[in-house]
Motif scaffolding. Structure first.
Motif, PDB file in Angstrom:
ATOM      1  N   MET A   1      -7.745  -1.775 -11.425  1.00  0.00           N
ATOM      2  CA  MET A   1      -9.039  -1.467 -10.803  1.00  0.00           C
ATOM      3  C   MET A   1      -8.933  -0.166 -10.032  1.00  0.00           C
ATOM      4  O   MET A   1      -7.937   0.084  -9.347  1.00  0.00           O
ATOM      5  N   MET A   2      -9.971   0.672 -10.148  1.00  0.00           N
ATOM      6  CA  MET A   2     -10.087   1.876  -9.326  1.00  0.00           C
ATOM      7  C   MET A   2     -11.236   1.672  -8.349  1.00  0.00           C
ATOM      8  O   MET A   2     -12.331   1.222  -8.730  1.00  0.00           O
ATOM      9  N   LEU A   3     -10.990   1.999  -7.083  1.00  0.00           N
ATOM     10  CA  LEU A   3     -11.960   1.831  -6.002  1.00  0.00           C
ATOM     11  C   LEU A   3     -12.319   3.212  -5.475  1.00  0.00           C
ATOM     12  O   LEU A   3     -11.437   4.058  -5.320  1.00  0.00           O
ATOM     13  N   PHE A   4     -13.581   3.430  -5.148  1.00  0.00           N
ATOM     14  CA  PHE A   4     -14.045   4.767  -4.820  1.00  0.00           C
ATOM     15  C   PHE A   4     -14.686   4.821  -3.443  1.00  0.00           C
ATOM     16  O   PHE A   4     -15.593   4.043  -3.129  1.00  0.00           O
TER      17      PHE A   4
ATOM     18  N   ALA B   1       2.199  -9.181  -4.987  1.00  0.00           N
ATOM     19  CA  ALA B   1       1.126  -9.555  -5.914  1.00  0.00           C
ATOM     20  C   ALA B   1       0.403  -8.322  -6.426  1.00  0.00           C
ATOM     21  O   ALA B   1      -0.136  -8.324  -7.537  1.00  0.00           O
ATOM     22  N   ALA B   2       0.387  -7.250  -5.608  1.00  0.00           N
ATOM     23  CA  ALA B   2      -0.339  -6.049  -5.987  1.00  0.00           C
ATOM     24  C   ALA B   2       0.274  -4.822  -5.339  1.00  0.00           C
ATOM     25  O   ALA B   2       0.864  -4.891  -4.258  1.00  0.00           O
ATOM     26  N   ILE B   3       0.121  -3.693  -6.019  1.00  0.00           N
ATOM     27  CA  ILE B   3       0.400  -2.377  -5.463  1.00  0.00           C
ATOM     28  C   ILE B   3      -0.946  -1.697  -5.290  1.00  0.00           C
ATOM     29  O   ILE B   3      -1.780  -1.707  -6.201  1.00  0.00           O
ATOM     30  N   HIS B   4      -1.157  -1.100  -4.125  1.00  0.00           N
ATOM     31  CA  HIS B   4      -2.425  -0.409  -3.867  1.00  0.00           C
ATOM     32  C   HIS B   4      -2.124   1.055  -3.577  1.00  0.00           C
ATOM     33  O   HIS B   4      -1.495   1.381  -2.567  1.00  0.00           O
ATOM     34  N   LEU B   5      -2.564   1.935  -4.471  1.00  0.00           N
ATOM     35  CA  LEU B   5      -2.284   3.366  -4.380  1.00  0.00           C
ATOM     36  C   LEU B   5      -3.390   4.078  -3.621  1.00  0.00           C
ATOM     37  O   LEU B   5      -4.563   3.722  -3.739  1.00  0.00           O
TER      38      LEU B   5
ATOM     39  N   HIS C   1       0.850  -1.190   0.000  1.00  0.00           N
ATOM     40  CA  HIS C   1       0.000   0.000   0.000  1.00  0.00           C
ATOM     41  C   HIS C   1       0.884   1.237   0.000  1.00  0.00           C
ATOM     42  O   HIS C   1       1.796   1.356   0.832  1.00  0.00           O
ATOM     43  N   LEU C   2       0.594   2.167  -0.914  1.00  0.00           N
ATOM     44  CA  LEU C   2       1.431   3.351  -1.078  1.00  0.00           C
ATOM     45  C   LEU C   2       0.641   4.624  -0.826  1.00  0.00           C
ATOM     46  O   LEU C   2      -0.450   4.821  -1.392  1.00  0.00           O
ATOM     47  N   ALA C   3       1.164   5.479   0.030  1.00  0.00           N
ATOM     48  CA  ALA C   3       0.593   6.793   0.309  1.00  0.00           C
ATOM     49  C   ALA C   3       1.708   7.822   0.232  1.00  0.00           C
ATOM     50  O   ALA C   3       2.892   7.476   0.234  1.00  0.00           O
ATOM     51  N   ALA C   4       1.333   9.086   0.177  1.00  0.00           N
ATOM     52  CA  ALA C   4       2.353  10.136   0.047  1.00  0.00           C
ATOM     53  C   ALA C   4       3.113  10.345   1.348  1.00  0.00           C
ATOM     54  O   ALA C   4       4.347  10.431   1.350  1.00  0.00           O
ATOM     55  N   VAL C   5       2.396  10.429   2.464  1.00  0.00           N
ATOM     56  CA  VAL C   5       3.028  10.794   3.729  1.00  0.00           C
ATOM     57  C   VAL C   5       2.614   9.825   4.824  1.00  0.00           C
ATOM     58  O   VAL C   5       1.588   9.150   4.746  1.00  0.00           O
TER      59      VAL C   5
ATOM     60  N   LYS D   1      -0.454  -6.554  -9.997  1.00  0.00           N
ATOM     61  CA  LYS D   1      -1.714  -5.853 -10.213  1.00  0.00           C
ATOM     62  C   LYS D   1      -1.642  -4.472  -9.543  1.00  0.00           C
ATOM     63  O   LYS D   1      -0.989  -4.308  -8.507  1.00  0.00           O
ATOM     64  N   VAL D   2      -2.325  -3.501 -10.134  1.00  0.00           N
ATOM     65  CA  VAL D   2      -2.316  -2.141  -9.599  1.00  0.00           C
ATOM     66  C   VAL D   2      -3.738  -1.722  -9.259  1.00  0.00           C
ATOM     67  O   VAL D   2      -4.621  -1.699 -10.134  1.00  0.00           O
ATOM     68  N   PHE D   3      -3.969  -1.416  -7.986  1.00  0.00           N
ATOM     69  CA  PHE D   3      -5.256  -0.918  -7.499  1.00  0.00           C
ATOM     70  C   PHE D   3      -5.076   0.539  -7.064  1.00  0.00           C
ATOM     71  O   PHE D   3      -4.003   0.933  -6.615  1.00  0.00           O
ATOM     72  N   TYR D   4      -6.126   1.306  -7.192  1.00  0.00           N
ATOM     73  CA  TYR D   4      -6.064   2.718  -6.782  1.00  0.00           C
ATOM     74  C   TYR D   4      -7.358   3.068  -6.062  1.00  0.00           C
ATOM     75  O   TYR D   4      -8.434   3.066  -6.660  1.00  0.00           O
TER      76      TYR D   4
END
Length: 380
Positions: free
Chosen positions: A149-152, A88-92, A11-15, A114-117
């Motif tokens: 995939m984009m999640l909202f 297996a995945a990066i989650h932005l 899981h990736l976040a800015a700060v 896989k890339v999730f956002y």
């Protein structure tokens, strides 16, 4: 016998603030469900918060402003981590990470990732007609196909992305809070005055300056401010907040509690009658959902996210952004409201939270989204 390996999700976040305060419950739930959860972000001044230790954090320092050199350095560092980690995945989770990462050529990634956002709230608004918002929206639309995939969190962002034909899988995720928030007792309208709570970073986009100006027009309201300005914040307002609360019209009516832990914040909620958040832009703000779950009436602006949580006149009031006089009017209405109507507003808040904003609902949807892309938890 071969021991199954848990799939790693980075899981990736800015700060660090985002990872610690907004993502950690989700990360812990995924870890408990059977995923190997890692987190990447920029560490704080003293290094990574101990609360992130179980997720073995990595330093991913994407700049929050346009800086090509810094973006290239951050991209190289991240690609090195990916080659070693083989997730297996990066989650932005934030635009400051999601936009530059999706510009990296896919051939540079280790195969099969896989890339999730999760869109916590787009940087653009949909309905302003401003060039800046149009450019940001177009950028998101062009980059959409660079994710699987984009999640909202926001149903409004979800619906608009569908109508604008974003070229990837789009799924509604929502936002919620833990069961401990639902256990808090409702607050009866006090016989005298009203105790308001603001929770958020001290930046102008959160509307904190408008709120303090509104209080000068509503002398019956007392306010507690939870939150501080972060070193990385743009549009900081901490100095002006300090100056305004020292004004004679607000003397003795505003208290700054600083940053609080979740248990400390729930204690503040016990002493609160109404939660107020006059933001200029939001995703689906957790601060308001906490107020919903605790059965408090809400006052917020008619911006995205806030208007998804409040039905004007039913569980609180919606006011236009940037209008302290209208904000003061809404607060005075709650302060003079009959006890029965005030109680009914609190009940309506609790019912909305129970129906749509339980944290576990969000976690279950997220695990289903991973499964849709062939990533399943492994229980040991």
């Amino acid at each position: 016998m071969i021991t199954p390996v848990r799939p790693t999700i980075l899981h990736l976040a800015a700060v660090e603030f985002t990872a610690t305060n907004l993502l950690s419950p989700q990360l812990a739930a995924l870890q408990d469900a059977g995923f190997d959860v890692r987190v990447g972000c920029r560490p704080g001044p003293s290094g990574f918060d101990p609360a992130l230790a179980s997720f073995r954090p990595v330093n991913v320092d994407f700049p929050r402003q346009i800086d090509p050199v810094a973006m290239v350095k951050a991209s190289r560092r991240l690609l090195g981590e990916l080659r070693e980690m083989r997730p297996a995945a990066i989650h932005l989770h934030t635009p400051a990470v999601a936009q530059p990462l999706r510009c990296i050529p896919r051939r540079l990634f280790p195969p099969g990732i896989k890339v999730f956002y999760t869109v916590h709230g787009f940087a653009h608004l949909w309905d302003t007609g401003k060039l800046k918002d149009a450019v940001l929206e177009r950028t998101e639309r062009l980059l959409a196909h660079r994710t699987h995939m984009m999640l909202f969190q926001s149903s409004e962002d979800f619906d608009n992305s569908q109508s604008h034909h974003y070229r990837t899988k789009l799924r509604y995720l929502g936002n919620g809070v833990g069961d401990e928030w639902f256990a808090l007792p409702a607050a009866p309208r006090p016989n005298k005055g009203l105790r308001a709570l603001f929770v958020g970073r001290l930046i102008r986009d959160k509307g904190i300056i408008d709120l303090l100006k509104a209080l000068t027009r509503a002398p019956e309201i007392k306010l507690t401010i939870v939150g501080e300005q972060l070193p990385s914040d743009r549009g900081g307002a901490a100095e002006e907040v300090t100056r305004l609360i020292e004004h004679e019209d607000l003397a003795g009516r505003v208290r700054r509690a600083g940053r609080l832990s979740q248990p400390e914040l729930r204690q503040e909620m016990l002493a609160t009658d109404v939660v107020v958040l006059p933001s200029y832009r939001e995703g689906v703000p957790r601060a308001l959902i906490e107020g919903l779950a605790a059965g408090r009436p809400l006052v917020a602006t008619t911006t995205r996210g806030c208007r998804e949580l409040i039905t004007d006149g039913v569980n609180g009031f919606l006011v236009p952004t940037g209008q302290p006089d209208r904000l003061a009017e809404a607060l005075r209405s709650l302060a003079t409201m009959s006890p029965d109507r005030f109680k009914a507003m609190g009940v309506a808040s609790k019912q909305r939270a129970l129906a749509s904003h339980r944290e576990q609902m969000v976690f279950d949807r997220l695990i289903s989204c991973y499964a849709e892309e062939g990533i399943h938890p492994v229980r040991m």
